[in-house]
Design a protein around this motif. Structure first.
Motif, PDB file in Angstrom:
ATOM      1  N   ARG A 150      59.426 -77.083  -1.251  1.00 61.25           N
ATOM      2  CA  ARG A 150      58.058 -77.031  -0.730  1.00 61.25           C
ATOM      3  C   ARG A 150      58.047 -77.085   0.789  1.00 61.25           C
ATOM      4  NH1 ARG A 150      52.988 -80.558  -3.027  1.00 61.25           N
ATOM      5  NH2 ARG A 150      51.510 -80.160  -1.339  1.00 61.25           N
ATOM      6  N   GLN A 151      57.304 -76.179   1.383  1.00 66.40           N
ATOM      7  CA  GLN A 151      57.166 -76.104   2.835  1.00 66.40           C
ATOM      8  C   GLN A 151      55.938 -75.255   3.156  1.00 66.40           C
ATOM      9  OE1 GLN A 151      60.402 -73.585   4.583  1.00 66.40           O
ATOM     10  NE2 GLN A 151      60.999 -73.283   2.449  1.00 66.40           N
ATOM     11  N   SER A 152      55.610 -75.162   4.425  1.00 63.04           N
ATOM     12  CA  SER A 152      54.469 -74.333   4.792  1.00 63.04           C
ATOM     13  C   SER A 152      54.760 -72.872   4.449  1.00 63.04           C
ATOM     14  CB  SER A 152      54.171 -74.469   6.281  1.00 63.04           C
ATOM     15  OG  SER A 152      55.160 -73.806   7.052  1.00 63.04           O
ATOM     16  N   LYS A 153      53.719 -72.128   4.163  1.00 63.81           N
ATOM     17  CA  LYS A 153      53.902 -70.712   3.854  1.00 63.81           C
ATOM     18  C   LYS A 153      54.462 -69.963   5.062  1.00 63.81           C
ATOM     19  CE  LYS A 153      50.607 -70.380   0.053  1.00 63.81           C
ATOM     20  NZ  LYS A 153      49.323 -69.878  -0.461  1.00 63.81           N
ATOM     21  N   ALA A 154      54.119 -70.395   6.258  1.00 59.12           N
ATOM     22  CA  ALA A 154      54.651 -69.750   7.459  1.00 59.12           C
ATOM     23  C   ALA A 154      56.164 -69.938   7.550  1.00 59.12           C
ATOM     24  CB  ALA A 154      53.966 -70.302   8.697  1.00 59.12           C
ATOM     25  N   ALA A 155      56.629 -71.165   7.313  1.00 57.94           N
ATOM     26  CA  ALA A 155      58.069 -71.431   7.366  1.00 57.94           C
ATOM     27  C   ALA A 155      58.793 -70.703   6.248  1.00 57.94           C
ATOM     28  CB  ALA A 155      58.328 -72.935   7.286  1.00 57.94           C
ATOM     29  N   LEU A 156      58.223 -70.741   5.049  1.00 58.36           N
ATOM     30  CA  LEU A 156      58.822 -70.045   3.914  1.00 58.36           C
ATOM     31  C   LEU A 156      58.901 -68.548   4.181  1.00 58.36           C
ATOM     32  CD1 LEU A 156      59.843 -69.962   0.977  1.00 58.36           C
ATOM     33  CD2 LEU A 156      57.450 -69.899   0.240  1.00 58.36           C
ATOM     34  N   ALA A 157      57.847 -67.982   4.754  1.00 57.15           N
ATOM     35  CA  ALA A 157      57.834 -66.547   5.040  1.00 57.15           C
ATOM     36  C   ALA A 157      58.961 -66.159   5.981  1.00 57.15           C
ATOM     37  CB  ALA A 157      56.487 -66.148   5.636  1.00 57.15           C
ATOM     38  N   GLY A 158      59.220 -66.994   6.988  1.00 56.17           N
ATOM     39  CA  GLY A 158      60.313 -66.705   7.914  1.00 56.17           C
ATOM     40  C   GLY A 158      61.652 -66.632   7.209  1.00 56.17           C
ATOM     41  N   GLU A 159      61.910 -67.564   6.292  1.00 61.97           N
ATOM     42  CA  GLU A 159      63.171 -67.553   5.544  1.00 61.97           C
ATOM     43  C   GLU A 159      63.240 -66.342   4.610  1.00 61.97           C
ATOM     44  OE1 GLU A 159      64.299 -71.196   3.676  1.00 61.97           O
ATOM     45  OE2 GLU A 159      63.366 -72.444   5.214  1.00 61.97           O
ATOM     46  N   LEU A 160      62.122 -66.019   3.976  1.00 61.07           N
ATOM     47  CA  LEU A 160      62.113 -64.892   3.049  1.00 61.07           C
ATOM     48  C   LEU A 160      62.348 -63.569   3.763  1.00 61.07           C
ATOM     49  CD1 LEU A 160      59.142 -65.898   0.722  1.00 61.07           C
ATOM     50  CD2 LEU A 160      61.574 -65.887   0.129  1.00 61.07           C
ATOM     51  N   ILE A 161      61.750 -63.390   4.922  1.00 58.62           N
ATOM     52  CA  ILE A 161      61.938 -62.135   5.661  1.00 58.62           C
ATOM     53  C   ILE A 161      63.396 -61.977   6.077  1.00 58.62           C
ATOM     54  CG2 ILE A 161      61.419 -60.962   7.842  1.00 58.62           C
ATOM     55  CD1 ILE A 161      59.279 -60.585   5.680  1.00 58.62           C
ATOM     56  N   GLN A 162      64.042 -63.040   6.478  1.00 55.31           N
ATOM     57  CA  GLN A 162      65.462 -62.941   6.838  1.00 55.31           C
ATOM     58  C   GLN A 162      66.304 -62.561   5.626  1.00 55.31           C
ATOM     59  OE1 GLN A 162      66.949 -66.287   9.073  1.00 55.31           O
ATOM     60  NE2 GLN A 162      65.183 -66.329  10.436  1.00 55.31           N
TER      61      GLN A 162
END
Length: 211
Positions: free
Chosen positions: A192-204
Motif C-alpha cells: 500500500r502506497q500513494s497512487k502517485a508513488a505506485l504509478a512511478g514504480e509501475l511506469i519503470q
C-alpha cells in the motif's frame, strides 16, 4: 516511447438524465499518465468523465461511453509502444436509451442490458497491437485466479490486480495496493502506497517490459 493510457469510468445513458456508471475516480490512470510524462515518454490519455484536472504535457482525449472509448483506443493505439488499460469500463449498457426521462410509475422497473465492447480483449485480436499490453483487474474475490485468467485470455504482458473490497484502497482513494500478475503464473505484491508513488514504480516496470 509512446504510452497510451485509459482512465476513469464510462457512463452508459439510460435516458436524458440518468446513466449507469461505477465508482472509478480516474486517479490511478491520471497518476500513471503523469509518471510516464515525468519519465519523458510521449503520453496519450483517453479519459472517461472525471473531476481531475488535465495533466500538462500530454495528449488528452475525453470520452463518455464505452463505445466512445473503444473508438478512441482503436484510433490511437497503433502509435503506441505500450498500452495501459486502467479505465473501469462498463461491462453492460442499457439495450435501449429512452428518448425522454423515464417517469416514476410501477413499483418495479426491469432494465434490459447488453454487453459493451471489450476494449482490452480487442487490443491483440481486433486492433492488431504488438506492443506491451497492460490491463487492470479490480476484483472482490479470487484476486489472483481472476487476474491470471484475464492475463491469458486477453493476451496481456502484465495484469495489475487490486482487491477493491479492501477499505482505503482502490476506488475513491488516493492510495492503492496491487499484485502484479505476469506470464507463467508469476506474481509480485506491491504494498500500500500513494497512487502517485505506485504509478512511478509501475511506469519503470512497464518501460522495461516494453523494451
Amino acid at each position: 516511447m509512446h504510452i497510451l493510457i485509459t482512465a476513469g469510468p464510462t457512463r452508459e445513458p439510460l435516458d436524458p438524465v440518468r446513466y449507469l456508471t461505477n465508482r472509478s475516480s480516474g486517479r490511478m490512470g491520471y497518476a500513471l499518465a503523469e509518471a510516464a510524462r515525468n519519465e519523458e515518454h510521449e503520453v496519450t490519455l483517453i479519459s472517461g468523465p472525471v473531476t481531475l484536472p488535465a495533466p500538462e504535457g500530454i495528449h488528452l482525449v475525453k470520452v463518455e461511453t464505452a463505445r466512445e472509448m473503444y473508438e478512441a483506443v482503436q484510433k490511437h493505439l497503433s502509435k503506441a509502444d505500450a498500452a495501459i488499460f486502467a479505465a473501469a469500463v462498463a461491462d453492460y449498457r442499457p439495450a435501449v436509451k429512452a428518448e425522454q426521462k423515464i417517469k416514476k410509475g410501477a413499483e418495479t422497473l426491469t432494465l434490459e442490458l447488453e454487453r459493451t465492447e471489450d476494449i482490452l480483449g480487442s487490443a491483440r485480436s481486433v486492433f492488431g497491437f504488438k506492443g506491451c499490453l497492460v490491463g487492470f483487474a479490480a476484483e472482490t474475490e479470487k484476486l489472483i485466479e481472476h487476474a491470471q485468467d484475464k492475463l491469458v485470455r486477453k493476451g496481456c504482458d502484465l495484469i495489475i490486480a487490486n482487491d477493491v473490497s479492501q477499505p482505503g484502497i482502490g476506488f475513491d482513494s488516493v492510495e492503492n495496493a496491487v499484485t502484479l500478475c505476469l506470464p507463467g503464473g508469476r506474481t509480485q505484491v506491491m504494498p500500500r502506497q500513494s497512487k502517485a508513488a505506485l504509478a512511478g514504480e509501475l511506469i519503470q516496470l512497464i518501460s522495461r517490459l516494453a523494451r
